[in-house]
Design a protein around this motif. Sequence first.
Motif, PDB file in Angstrom:
ATOM      1  N   PHE A  59      -4.090  34.465  30.566  1.00 10.45           N
ATOM      2  CA  PHE A  59      -3.875  35.875  30.909  1.00 10.45           C
ATOM      3  C   PHE A  59      -5.147  36.462  31.522  1.00 10.45           C
ATOM      4  O   PHE A  59      -5.097  37.161  32.549  1.00 10.45           O
ATOM      5  CB  PHE A  59      -3.506  36.689  29.659  1.00 10.45           C
ATOM      6  CG  PHE A  59      -2.211  36.295  29.012  1.00 10.45           C
ATOM      7  CD1 PHE A  59      -1.203  35.692  29.747  1.00 10.45           C
ATOM      8  CD2 PHE A  59      -1.996  36.533  27.662  1.00 10.45           C
ATOM      9  CE1 PHE A  59      -0.001  35.332  29.148  1.00 10.45           C
ATOM     10  CE2 PHE A  59      -0.796  36.183  27.046  1.00 10.45           C
ATOM     11  CZ  PHE A  59       0.198  35.576  27.790  1.00 10.45           C
ATOM     12  N   GLY A  60      -6.282  36.199  30.876  1.00  5.46           N
ATOM     13  CA  GLY A  60      -7.556  36.717  31.367  1.00  5.46           C
ATOM     14  C   GLY A  60      -7.939  36.128  32.710  1.00  5.46           C
ATOM     15  O   GLY A  60      -8.532  36.805  33.554  1.00  5.46           O
ATOM     16  N   ASN A  61      -7.574  34.860  32.934  1.00  7.18           N
ATOM     17  CA  ASN A  61      -7.825  34.167  34.198  1.00  7.18           C
ATOM     18  C   ASN A  61      -7.259  34.967  35.364  1.00  7.18           C
ATOM     19  O   ASN A  61      -7.952  35.280  36.340  1.00  7.18           O
ATOM     20  CB  ASN A  61      -7.183  32.791  34.116  1.00  7.18           C
ATOM     21  CG  ASN A  61      -7.417  31.930  35.352  1.00  7.18           C
ATOM     22  OD1 ASN A  61      -7.307  30.713  35.282  1.00  7.18           O
ATOM     23  ND2 ASN A  61      -7.695  32.500  36.486  1.00  7.18           N
ATOM     24  N   TYR A  62      -5.990  35.339  35.253  1.00  5.80           N
ATOM     25  CA  TYR A  62      -5.339  36.091  36.328  1.00  5.80           C
ATOM     26  C   TYR A  62      -5.930  37.492  36.451  1.00  5.80           C
ATOM     27  O   TYR A  62      -6.035  38.036  37.562  1.00  5.80           O
ATOM     28  CB  TYR A  62      -3.837  36.169  36.077  1.00  5.80           C
ATOM     29  CG  TYR A  62      -3.140  34.835  36.254  1.00  5.80           C
ATOM     30  CD1 TYR A  62      -2.983  34.281  37.516  1.00  5.80           C
ATOM     31  CD2 TYR A  62      -2.645  34.132  35.160  1.00  5.80           C
ATOM     32  CE1 TYR A  62      -2.354  33.053  37.690  1.00  5.80           C
ATOM     33  CE2 TYR A  62      -2.012  32.904  35.320  1.00  5.80           C
ATOM     34  CZ  TYR A  62      -1.866  32.371  36.590  1.00  5.80           C
ATOM     35  OH  TYR A  62      -1.248  31.164  36.755  1.00  5.80           O
ATOM     36  N   ARG A  83     -10.730  33.815  42.689  1.00  2.71           N
ATOM     37  CA  ARG A  83     -11.122  32.421  42.429  1.00  2.71           C
ATOM     38  C   ARG A  83     -12.160  32.259  41.320  1.00  2.71           C
ATOM     39  O   ARG A  83     -12.563  31.134  41.013  1.00  2.71           O
ATOM     40  CB  ARG A  83     -11.662  31.740  43.709  1.00  2.71           C
ATOM     41  CG  ARG A  83     -10.720  31.777  44.901  1.00  2.71           C
ATOM     42  CD  ARG A  83      -9.460  30.991  44.664  1.00  2.71           C
ATOM     43  NE  ARG A  83      -8.588  30.987  45.820  1.00  2.71           N
ATOM     44  CZ  ARG A  83      -7.541  31.793  45.997  1.00  2.71           C
ATOM     45  NH1 ARG A  83      -7.254  32.698  45.052  1.00  2.71           N
ATOM     46  NH2 ARG A  83      -6.789  31.719  47.070  1.00  2.71           N
ATOM     47  N   LEU A  84     -12.604  33.348  40.703  1.00  5.83           N
ATOM     48  CA  LEU A  84     -13.580  33.223  39.613  1.00  5.83           C
ATOM     49  C   LEU A  84     -12.914  33.202  38.238  1.00  5.83           C
ATOM     50  O   LEU A  84     -13.572  32.967  37.230  1.00  5.83           O
ATOM     51  CB  LEU A  84     -14.600  34.357  39.660  1.00  5.83           C
ATOM     52  CG  LEU A  84     -15.583  34.351  40.834  1.00  5.83           C
ATOM     53  CD1 LEU A  84     -16.593  35.480  40.679  1.00  5.83           C
ATOM     54  CD2 LEU A  84     -16.303  33.008  40.940  1.00  5.83           C
ATOM     55  N   GLY A  85     -11.611  33.454  38.212  1.00 10.00           N
ATOM     56  CA  GLY A  85     -10.893  33.475  36.939  1.00 10.00           C
ATOM     57  C   GLY A  85     -10.936  32.143  36.216  1.00 10.00           C
ATOM     58  O   GLY A  85     -11.037  32.101  34.979  1.00 10.00           O
ATOM     59  N   GLU A  86     -10.875  31.045  36.990  1.00  9.20           N
ATOM     60  CA  GLU A  86     -10.904  29.710  36.378  1.00  9.20           C
ATOM     61  C   GLU A  86     -12.231  29.459  35.666  1.00  9.20           C
ATOM     62  O   GLU A  86     -12.267  28.844  34.600  1.00  9.20           O
ATOM     63  CB  GLU A  86     -10.671  28.627  37.443  1.00  9.20           C
ATOM     64  CG  GLU A  86      -9.246  28.490  37.914  1.00  9.20           C
ATOM     65  CD  GLU A  86      -8.805  29.620  38.846  1.00  9.20           C
ATOM     66  OE1 GLU A  86      -9.691  30.357  39.336  1.00  9.20           O
ATOM     67  OE2 GLU A  86      -7.589  29.770  39.059  1.00  9.20           O
ATOM     68  N   LEU A  87     -13.328  29.940  36.274  1.00  8.83           N
ATOM     69  CA  LEU A  87     -14.636  29.778  35.635  1.00  8.83           C
ATOM     70  C   LEU A  87     -14.703  30.574  34.338  1.00  8.83           C
ATOM     71  O   LEU A  87     -15.250  30.099  33.336  1.00  8.83           O
ATOM     72  CB  LEU A  87     -15.749  30.235  36.591  1.00  8.83           C
ATOM     73  CG  LEU A  87     -15.923  29.414  37.874  1.00  8.83           C
ATOM     74  CD1 LEU A  87     -17.007  30.033  38.738  1.00  8.83           C
ATOM     75  CD2 LEU A  87     -16.258  27.966  37.552  1.00  8.83           C
ATOM     76  N   ILE A  92     -13.051  29.172  26.720  1.00 13.38           N
ATOM     77  CA  ILE A  92     -12.632  28.079  25.845  1.00 13.38           C
ATOM     78  C   ILE A  92     -13.829  27.251  25.397  1.00 13.38           C
ATOM     79  O   ILE A  92     -13.877  26.756  24.264  1.00 13.38           O
ATOM     80  CB  ILE A  92     -11.584  27.184  26.543  1.00 13.38           C
ATOM     81  CG1 ILE A  92     -10.310  27.991  26.815  1.00 13.38           C
ATOM     82  CG2 ILE A  92     -11.256  25.957  25.715  1.00 13.38           C
ATOM     83  CD1 ILE A  92      -9.655  28.569  25.581  1.00 13.38           C
ATOM     84  N   SER A  93     -14.838  27.116  26.280  1.00 16.27           N
ATOM     85  CA  SER A  93     -16.052  26.377  25.911  1.00 16.27           C
ATOM     86  C   SER A  93     -16.748  27.052  24.726  1.00 16.27           C
ATOM     87  O   SER A  93     -17.182  26.384  23.776  1.00 16.27           O
ATOM     88  CB  SER A  93     -16.997  26.310  27.115  1.00 16.27           C
ATOM     89  OG  SER A  93     -18.220  25.713  26.757  1.00 16.27           O
ATOM     90  N   LYS A  94     -16.833  28.374  24.739  1.00 13.68           N
ATOM     91  CA  LYS A  94     -17.465  29.111  23.639  1.00 13.68           C
ATOM     92  C   LYS A  94     -16.613  29.049  22.375  1.00 13.68           C
ATOM     93  O   LYS A  94     -17.143  28.964  21.261  1.00 13.68           O
ATOM     94  CB  LYS A  94     -17.696  30.562  24.051  1.00 13.68           C
ATOM     95  CG  LYS A  94     -18.809  30.734  25.083  1.00 13.68           C
ATOM     96  CD  LYS A  94     -19.017  32.204  25.426  1.00 13.68           C
ATOM     97  CE  LYS A  94     -20.187  32.367  26.391  1.00 13.68           C
ATOM     98  NZ  LYS A  94     -20.390  33.795  26.771  1.00 13.68           N
ATOM     99  N   ILE A 104      -9.705  21.645  34.516  1.00 15.24           N
ATOM    100  CA  ILE A 104      -9.216  22.685  35.430  1.00 15.24           C
ATOM    101  C   ILE A 104      -9.109  22.134  36.851  1.00 15.24           C
ATOM    102  O   ILE A 104      -8.138  22.411  37.575  1.00 15.24           O
ATOM    103  CB  ILE A 104     -10.150  23.914  35.406  1.00 15.24           C
ATOM    104  CG1 ILE A 104     -10.018  24.657  34.085  1.00 15.24           C
ATOM    105  CG2 ILE A 104      -9.833  24.859  36.563  1.00 15.24           C
ATOM    106  CD1 ILE A 104      -8.722  25.418  33.922  1.00 15.24           C
ATOM    107  N   LEU A 105     -10.113  21.352  37.266  1.00 13.98           N
ATOM    108  CA  LEU A 105     -10.091  20.775  38.615  1.00 13.98           C
ATOM    109  C   LEU A 105      -8.872  19.889  38.819  1.00 13.98           C
ATOM    110  O   LEU A 105      -8.180  19.986  39.835  1.00 13.98           O
ATOM    111  CB  LEU A 105     -11.378  19.975  38.866  1.00 13.98           C
ATOM    112  CG  LEU A 105     -12.674  20.774  39.033  1.00 13.98           C
ATOM    113  CD1 LEU A 105     -13.860  19.833  39.159  1.00 13.98           C
ATOM    114  CD2 LEU A 105     -12.591  21.685  40.250  1.00 13.98           C
ATOM    115  N   SER A 106      -8.603  19.038  37.853  1.00 15.11           N
ATOM    116  CA  SER A 106      -7.440  18.151  37.974  1.00 15.11           C
ATOM    117  C   SER A 106      -6.144  18.943  37.904  1.00 15.11           C
ATOM    118  O   SER A 106      -5.165  18.635  38.591  1.00 15.11           O
ATOM    119  CB  SER A 106      -7.476  17.092  36.870  1.00 15.11           C
ATOM    120  OG  SER A 106      -7.516  17.679  35.586  1.00 15.11           O
ATOM    121  N   GLU A 107      -6.141  20.005  37.091  1.00  9.92           N
ATOM    122  CA  GLU A 107      -4.957  20.873  36.983  1.00  9.92           C
ATOM    123  C   GLU A 107      -4.668  21.554  38.312  1.00  9.92           C
ATOM    124  O   GLU A 107      -3.509  21.588  38.765  1.00  9.92           O
ATOM    125  CB  GLU A 107      -5.195  21.923  35.895  1.00  9.92           C
ATOM    126  CG  GLU A 107      -4.091  22.950  35.759  1.00  9.92           C
ATOM    127  CD  GLU A 107      -4.471  24.089  34.821  1.00  9.92           C
ATOM    128  OE1 GLU A 107      -4.861  25.161  35.316  1.00  9.92           O
ATOM    129  OE2 GLU A 107      -4.395  23.888  33.594  1.00  9.92           O
TER     130      GLU A 107
END
Length: 334
Positions: free
Chosen positions: A86-89, A97-101, A107-109, A122-125
């Motif tokens: 949700f936050g990505n979008y 294009r910064l939503g993926e980062l 999720i990393s945190k 994410i890249l493969s997705e």
Amino acid sequence: MKKIVQNLIKFFIPLFIGGGIIWYLYKGQDIKQILNVLHSGIKWEWIFLSLLLAILSHVARAYRWRIQLKALDVTPSLFDLSNSVFGNYGVNLIFPRLGELWRCNFISKKTQKPFVTIFGSILSERLLDLISVTSITIFAFILERKVFISFFKEHPTIADTILKILVSPITFSILIISIVLILVFKKRFTKTKIYQKFHAMIMNAWQGFETIRTMKNKWSYIFLTFGIWLLYFLNFYVCIFAFDFSKDIGIVGALTMFVMGSIGVVVPVQGGTGPWHFMIISTMLLYGVSQTNASTFALIVHAIQQGFVIILGLYTMLAIFIADRLRKRVQITV
């Protein structure tokens, strides 16, 4: 200061491009008629169904990502993954294009796992999504070849621009010179930061694909990929029944509009604002919908869907804030 300027550029340039296209498309439109449709010409039950399908597609994406991350020994909750999507979008609406980062960092945190591992998934997705949308585009082209050809005849500058870029001597010269320079200065090039970042990105993406190939639930992953894109299409398809002037376009026409809209979203502007409208309006005209009605459809559907994305983004920020406050209270109590 430099970073602030860069962020402002990333925000305002796409915004100006999208705003300019919107102004060009709607400068001669009857705004009163659009407002009349908004007031009494919409069957809102179809719009609400569309928004429900949108939520299901986002949760399905989160669940699919969970399968892949589990194979990488990263185990966030479905709740956190859904919020990250949700936050990505929501972030993409501000900085395309910064939503993926942001999603990877969130999720990393949450999981205390390396950012690069999650970014690789994410890249493969995204590459899998590119394959999916390309397949859908080819399928739609086979079904409605005449419509696609008519579109490029109506807008020859688009086809000419793409063709000129692909066959341009400048393009080939840059490509050849780049290859020669890389081969000549291979040892030096491999030590540069650009090469190392690019190499790390490729390796992370490859690791993500290897995970898909070797994971236990790969068929569930593939099924969810199909389901996500089906939900994306249905999310758009049901909207045509919300208006009397578009309800007879049919499923094949809706698929063509969906593909054209997806092509428009490739342009890095906030929410595809402008390019998406142009592609949808142009395609609807080919199906006999009037300019005013097509413009009304594009404006209202896009505004509702992007408004819903904003609501989901605000919900995500609130959910993250509440979760952090509760976690801190628990830590203090303990």
